[in-house]
Design an enzyme around this catalytic site. Structure first.
Site, PDB file in Angstrom:
ATOM      1  N   ASN A   9      70.902  59.876  36.302  1.00  0.00           N
ATOM      2  CA  ASN A   9      70.287  61.153  36.339  1.00  0.00           C
ATOM      3  C   ASN A   9      70.617  61.448  37.888  1.00  0.00           C
ATOM      4  O   ASN A   9      69.776  60.980  38.610  1.00  0.00           O
ATOM      5  CB  ASN A   9      68.839  61.122  35.986  1.00  0.00           C
ATOM      6  CG  ASN A   9      68.172  62.418  36.386  1.00  0.00           C
ATOM      7  OD1 ASN A   9      68.621  63.373  36.882  1.00  0.00           O
ATOM      8  ND2 ASN A   9      66.884  62.517  36.531  1.00  0.00           N
ATOM      9  N   LYS A  11      70.062  64.064  39.495  1.00  0.00           N
ATOM     10  CA  LYS A  11      69.067  64.804  40.213  1.00  0.00           C
ATOM     11  C   LYS A  11      69.479  66.222  40.747  1.00  0.00           C
ATOM     12  O   LYS A  11      70.764  66.606  40.499  1.00  0.00           O
ATOM     13  CB  LYS A  11      67.891  64.352  40.884  1.00  0.00           C
ATOM     14  CG  LYS A  11      67.457  62.848  40.115  1.00  0.00           C
ATOM     15  CD  LYS A  11      66.154  62.538  40.755  1.00  0.00           C
ATOM     16  CE  LYS A  11      65.690  61.065  40.017  1.00  0.00           C
ATOM     17  NZ  LYS A  11      64.592  60.686  40.371  1.00  0.00           N
ATOM     18  N   HIS A  97      61.657  65.156  31.643  1.00  0.00           N
ATOM     19  CA  HIS A  97      61.669  64.264  32.776  1.00  0.00           C
ATOM     20  C   HIS A  97      60.369  64.239  33.718  1.00  0.00           C
ATOM     21  O   HIS A  97      59.737  65.557  33.747  1.00  0.00           O
ATOM     22  CB  HIS A  97      62.784  64.447  33.797  1.00  0.00           C
ATOM     23  CG  HIS A  97      63.201  63.361  34.803  1.00  0.00           C
ATOM     24  ND1 HIS A  97      62.436  63.408  35.786  1.00  0.00           N
ATOM     25  CD2 HIS A  97      63.852  62.400  34.524  1.00  0.00           C
ATOM     26  CE1 HIS A  97      62.724  62.311  36.707  1.00  0.00           C
ATOM     27  NE2 HIS A  97      63.741  61.598  36.088  1.00  0.00           N
ATOM     28  N   GLU A  99      59.708  64.606  36.729  1.00  0.00           N
ATOM     29  CA  GLU A  99      59.779  65.568  37.959  1.00  0.00           C
ATOM     30  C   GLU A  99      59.400  66.890  37.168  1.00  0.00           C
ATOM     31  O   GLU A  99      59.063  68.102  37.983  1.00  0.00           O
ATOM     32  CB  GLU A  99      61.132  65.235  38.844  1.00  0.00           C
ATOM     33  CG  GLU A  99      61.005  64.166  39.450  1.00  0.00           C
ATOM     34  CD  GLU A  99      62.332  63.425  39.640  1.00  0.00           C
ATOM     35  OE1 GLU A  99      63.296  64.151  39.588  1.00  0.00           O
ATOM     36  OE2 GLU A  99      62.096  62.237  40.247  1.00  0.00           O
ATOM     37  N   GLU A 169      59.578  56.134  31.468  1.00  0.00           N
ATOM     38  CA  GLU A 169      59.810  56.032  32.906  1.00  0.00           C
ATOM     39  C   GLU A 169      58.187  56.320  33.496  1.00  0.00           C
ATOM     40  O   GLU A 169      57.964  57.413  33.644  1.00  0.00           O
ATOM     41  CB  GLU A 169      60.384  57.405  33.320  1.00  0.00           C
ATOM     42  CG  GLU A 169      61.917  57.423  32.911  1.00  0.00           C
ATOM     43  CD  GLU A 169      62.775  58.298  33.636  1.00  0.00           C
ATOM     44  OE1 GLU A 169      63.807  57.447  34.194  1.00  0.00           O
ATOM     45  OE2 GLU A 169      62.670  59.460  33.706  1.00  0.00           O
ATOM     46  N   GLY A 175      61.828  56.696  41.843  1.00  0.00           N
ATOM     47  CA  GLY A 175      62.312  57.215  43.064  1.00  0.00           C
ATOM     48  C   GLY A 175      61.396  56.484  44.280  1.00  0.00           C
ATOM     49  O   GLY A 175      61.389  56.699  45.445  1.00  0.00           O
ATOM     50  N   SER A 215      63.424  53.291  39.445  1.00  0.00           N
ATOM     51  CA  SER A 215      63.874  52.215  40.255  1.00  0.00           C
ATOM     52  C   SER A 215      64.938  51.108  39.774  1.00  0.00           C
ATOM     53  O   SER A 215      64.793  49.968  40.096  1.00  0.00           O
ATOM     54  CB  SER A 215      62.867  51.621  41.000  1.00  0.00           C
ATOM     55  OG  SER A 215      62.060  52.632  42.031  1.00  0.00           O
TER      56      SER A 215
HETATM   57  C1  PEP Z   1      65.171  59.064  37.205  1.00  0.00           C
HETATM   58  O1  PEP Z   1      65.205  59.995  37.760  1.00  0.00           O
HETATM   59  O2  PEP Z   1      64.859  59.211  35.654  1.00  0.00           O
HETATM   60  C2  PEP Z   1      64.770  57.826  37.714  1.00  0.00           C
HETATM   61  C3  PEP Z   1      64.386  56.805  37.066  1.00  0.00           C
HETATM   62  O3  PEP Z   1      64.900  57.876  39.076  1.00  0.00           O
HETATM   63  P1  PEP Z   1      65.021  56.382  39.954  1.00  0.00           P
HETATM   64  O4  PEP Z   1      65.971  55.523  39.268  1.00  0.00           O
HETATM   65  O5  PEP Z   1      65.536  56.845  41.306  1.00  0.00           O
HETATM   66  O6  PEP Z   1      63.731  55.681  40.033  1.00  0.00           O
END
Ligand code: PEP
Length: 253
Positions: A9, A11, A97, A99, A169, A175, A215
């Site tokens: 992703n 973003k 997601h 966000e 997630e 992040g 992460s």
């Molecule tokens: C994501 O955006 O779905 C995500 C898991 O981000 P990150 O790996 O940066 O935590």
């Protein structure tokens, strides 16, 4: 046997040139395993989807959008439909997601409409769920994830639900550099698989892929993927560096 699945992703990152360079580096680094021992997808920003879709045509790398709108067409200024995404070569789209849930304010009900619209439009939704830090600390993880799963899949019968990939997630791990331990992730993945068994049946529960996101990086990918109910990784930050994303893909293959 569920095939591993790794999706990046991106973003709101990259530009017209770096998006194509990045995907080309990914293609050349995993052409022997992509589509064989691991499914691979990248989710660039909307405006670079076409260029990235062109770059991956005739490869086994798939392209996904980071969001969709639930209507097919019409007066919905600024929105993009499943049909439009399919038209330019997308196979997947993220729905719900964190966000979008927590920054943009998407509700379970809206996410459900998007999951349904994605399937009806011929896309494979990656349906994201996960609890906030305060919810985990208040021991509400099970309650929150159960609510999100039931609401997000509401009204989808078995055949449609089989098009869905679920991404667990935990919001506190996205992040932040703070990954859920493999055991914490496995516990919630097992909960989700059990829920799919209850809502649908054991066959679908065994078939559906559940990815972990939060992460994920080269150093923790193998341990996460070794858990029995973790079938893949949704990767944010580490998917922006081809070398790191490729290391994660190899760990999942
Ligand atoms: C994501 O955006 O779905 C995500 C898991 O981000 P990150 O790996 O940066 O935590």
């Amino acid at each position: 046997m569920r095939k591993s699945f790794v999706a990046g992703n991106w973003k709101m990152n990259t530009d017209s040139s770096s998006s194509v360079t990045l995907v080309k580096d990914v293609i050349s680094g995993c052409s022997e395993i992509a589509g064989e021992s691991v499914d691979v997808a990248v989710c660039p920003p909307f405006v670079y989807l076409q260029a990235v879709a062109n770059a991956v045509s005739a490869t086994h790398i798939a392209v996904g959008a980071q969001d969709i709108f639930y209507e097919q067409k019409g007066a919905f200024t600024g929105e993009i439909s499943a049909g439009m995404l399919k038209d330019i070569g997308c196979s997947y789209c993220l729905c719900g997601h964190s966000e979008r849930r927590h920054v943009i304010g998407e509700t379970d009900e809206l996410v459900n409409k998007k999951v349904s619209a994605a399937i009806n439009g011929g896309l494979l939704p990656i349906f994201c769920v996960g609890e906030l830090l305060e919810q985990r600390e208040a021991s509400q993880t099970e309650e929150v994830v159960t609510r999100q799963i039931k609401a997000g899949l509401a009204g989808l019968h078995n055949e449609k639900a089989s098009a869905v990939t679920i991404a667990y997630e935990p919001v506190w791990a996205i992040g932040t550099g703070r990954t859920a331990s493999a055991q914490q992730a496995q516990e919630v993945h097992a909960l989700i698989r059990g829920l799919i068994g209850q809502i649908y049946d054991n066959e679908l529960a065994q078939q559906i892929r559940i990815m972990y996101g939060g992460s994920a990086k080269p150093g923790n990918a193998a341990e996460l993927m070794a858990q029995p109910d973790i079938d893949g990784l949704l990767v944010g930050g580490a998917s922006l560096k081809a070398e790191d994303f490729l290391a994660i893909i190899r760990a999942a293959a």
